[in-house]
Design an enzyme around this catalytic site. Structure first.
Site, PDB file in Angstrom:
ATOM      1  N   ASP A  14      30.186  23.023 -33.122  1.00  0.00           N
ATOM      2  CA  ASP A  14      30.744  24.133 -33.894  1.00  0.00           C
ATOM      3  C   ASP A  14      32.260  24.041 -33.991  1.00  0.00           C
ATOM      4  O   ASP A  14      32.894  24.839 -34.687  1.00  0.00           O
ATOM      5  CB  ASP A  14      30.302  25.488 -33.339  1.00  0.00           C
ATOM      6  CG  ASP A  14      30.621  25.683 -31.865  1.00  0.00           C
ATOM      7  OD1 ASP A  14      31.308  24.813 -31.283  1.00  0.00           O
ATOM      8  OD2 ASP A  14      30.189  26.701 -31.289  1.00  0.00           O
ATOM      9  N   SER A  15      32.845  23.027 -33.333  1.00  0.00           N
ATOM     10  CA  SER A  15      34.269  22.736 -33.527  1.00  0.00           C
ATOM     11  C   SER A  15      34.567  22.373 -34.969  1.00  0.00           C
ATOM     12  O   SER A  15      35.729  22.411 -35.392  1.00  0.00           O
ATOM     13  CB  SER A  15      34.710  21.593 -32.608  1.00  0.00           C
ATOM     14  OG  SER A  15      33.942  20.420 -32.841  1.00  0.00           O
ATOM     15  N   ASP A  21      25.227  22.046 -32.199  1.00  0.00           N
ATOM     16  CA  ASP A  21      25.550  23.319 -31.560  1.00  0.00           C
ATOM     17  C   ASP A  21      24.838  24.471 -32.256  1.00  0.00           C
ATOM     18  O   ASP A  21      24.816  24.538 -33.497  1.00  0.00           O
ATOM     19  CB  ASP A  21      27.059  23.589 -31.631  1.00  0.00           C
ATOM     20  CG  ASP A  21      27.816  23.014 -30.456  1.00  0.00           C
ATOM     21  OD1 ASP A  21      27.192  22.739 -29.423  1.00  0.00           O
ATOM     22  OD2 ASP A  21      29.046  22.846 -30.568  1.00  0.00           O
ATOM     23  N   LYS A  61      22.616  22.504 -28.564  1.00  0.00           N
ATOM     24  CA  LYS A  61      23.456  22.824 -27.405  1.00  0.00           C
ATOM     25  C   LYS A  61      23.794  24.306 -27.415  1.00  0.00           C
ATOM     26  O   LYS A  61      24.150  24.857 -28.462  1.00  0.00           O
ATOM     27  CB  LYS A  61      24.747  21.992 -27.401  1.00  0.00           C
ATOM     28  CG  LYS A  61      25.650  22.280 -26.186  1.00  0.00           C
ATOM     29  CD  LYS A  61      26.739  21.227 -26.044  1.00  0.00           C
ATOM     30  CE  LYS A  61      27.843  21.379 -27.066  1.00  0.00           C
ATOM     31  NZ  LYS A  61      28.616  22.642 -26.895  1.00  0.00           N
ATOM     32  N   GLU A 107      25.865  27.542 -25.089  1.00  0.00           N
ATOM     33  CA  GLU A 107      26.901  27.814 -24.101  1.00  0.00           C
ATOM     34  C   GLU A 107      26.459  28.917 -23.143  1.00  0.00           C
ATOM     35  O   GLU A 107      25.777  29.864 -23.526  1.00  0.00           O
ATOM     36  CB  GLU A 107      28.195  28.247 -24.798  1.00  0.00           C
ATOM     37  CG  GLU A 107      28.824  27.158 -25.658  1.00  0.00           C
ATOM     38  CD  GLU A 107      30.121  27.609 -26.315  1.00  0.00           C
ATOM     39  OE1 GLU A 107      30.666  26.834 -27.114  1.00  0.00           O
ATOM     40  OE2 GLU A 107      30.593  28.735 -26.029  1.00  0.00           O
ATOM     41  N   GLU A 133      33.405  21.706 -19.437  1.00  0.00           N
ATOM     42  CA  GLU A 133      34.673  21.588 -20.164  1.00  0.00           C
ATOM     43  C   GLU A 133      35.822  22.257 -19.423  1.00  0.00           C
ATOM     44  O   GLU A 133      35.708  23.401 -18.976  1.00  0.00           O
ATOM     45  CB  GLU A 133      34.527  22.205 -21.562  1.00  0.00           C
ATOM     46  CG  GLU A 133      35.790  22.101 -22.411  1.00  0.00           C
ATOM     47  CD  GLU A 133      35.570  22.520 -23.850  1.00  0.00           C
ATOM     48  OE1 GLU A 133      36.552  22.522 -24.614  1.00  0.00           O
ATOM     49  OE2 GLU A 133      34.421  22.845 -24.221  1.00  0.00           O
TER      50      GLU A 133
END
Length: 272
Positions: free
Chosen positions: A42-43, A86, A116, A118, A185
């Site tokens: 999602d970056s 993501d 993925k 979080e 991270e």
């Protein structure tokens, strides 16, 4: 590459390489580089769509970009990198059914083979267990979690013994929930090393030292294409500057050609 093969790479002691891609060109570059995993992160909200954070990107946009990544690969499917996508903000925090629909859409309609998520809150763990039961591989993510930027910011995480103990507990919960790998991270290398030693699944670091089972980086950061990079992801080349200089050369050459053309005698206009 399949998710289960990453565990074998960890057992063999071979570092796992993960690079991001957001379109066909970046996917072709990462594939040619030989990365084990392509992360459609999602970056891309910041790298490709010029948002200030990752929060605005939607499932539909992630699907659009993941499809483009798949079209950029040139190798036969068995030789392609594993593609992990993501799940964006609020696509899995609002209930298991919504998460299943989002993840299912990505796997059904694109080249993604895993997603993925979080965090390790109880709600997230329940979502992971549900996805895994339905045959959707899940990668976890702890430490600096960009989707929680308004709560945690972009500062380093797990710097004291209490928070490190909590991270270890969360990591074990993610493994028990069925995650096939874990990204950590912007955390101290000591806790990343501890996680790698205590977990069976691979621990992938970004800003977490060199003692992880692999590393993940934002491709645009490594190529120096972004205006600035985090301290743990310094560019390998000044790609932005090189691109600008190349384009400036083309523009300058074109303008000079136009100027030369206007100073020469033009042929007579044909009769029409």
């Amino acid at each position: 590459m399949r998710p289960s093969e990453l565990t074998q790479l960890k057992q063999d002691g071979r570092a796992i390489s993960i690079l991001t891609a957001w379109d066909g060109i970046s996917a072709a570059l990462v594939e040619a580089a030989g990365a084990d995993v392509v992360l459609v992160g999602d970056s891309l909200a910041m790298v490709a769509l010029c948002h200030a954070t990752t929060l605005p990107v939607t499932v539909e946009q992630m699907l659009h970009h993941t499809k483009a990544v798949g079209r950029g690969f040139t190798r036969p499917l068995p030789q392609q990198p594993l593609v992990v996508c993501d799940l964006p903000f609020l696509s899995y925090q609002c209930g298991e059914d919504k998460a299943v629909a989002a993840a299912g859409s990505l796997l059904k309609h694109s080249c993604a083979a895993a997603v993925k998520l979080e965090g390790a809150e109880p709600e997230v763990l329940a979502v992971i267990e549900r996805l895994v039961r339905m045959g959707i591989p899940v990668m976890g993510h702890l430490g600096l979690t960009p989707q929680a930027v308004h709560q945690l910011g972009y500062r380093r995480q797990a710097e004291d013994p209490r928070s490190q103990a909590q991270m270890l507990q969360q990591a074990k919960q993610l493994e028990q929930a069925g995650c096939f790998a874990l990204v950590v991270e912007h955390v101290p290398s000591s806790i990343a090393r501890c996680l790698s030693q205590q977990l069976t699944i691979p621990v992938i670091g970004i800003g977490a030292g060199e003692d992880c089972d692999g590393q993940v980086r934002v491709t645009a950061d490594l190529l120096g294409l972004t205006p600035s990079q985090p301290p743990f992801s310094q560019p390998l080349i000044q790609g932005r500057q090189l691109c600008v200089e190349a384009l400036q050369g083309w523009v300058k050459q074109l303008h000079q050609q136009a100027k030369t053309a206007t100073t020469t005698t033009s042929p007579p206009e044909p009769d029409c």
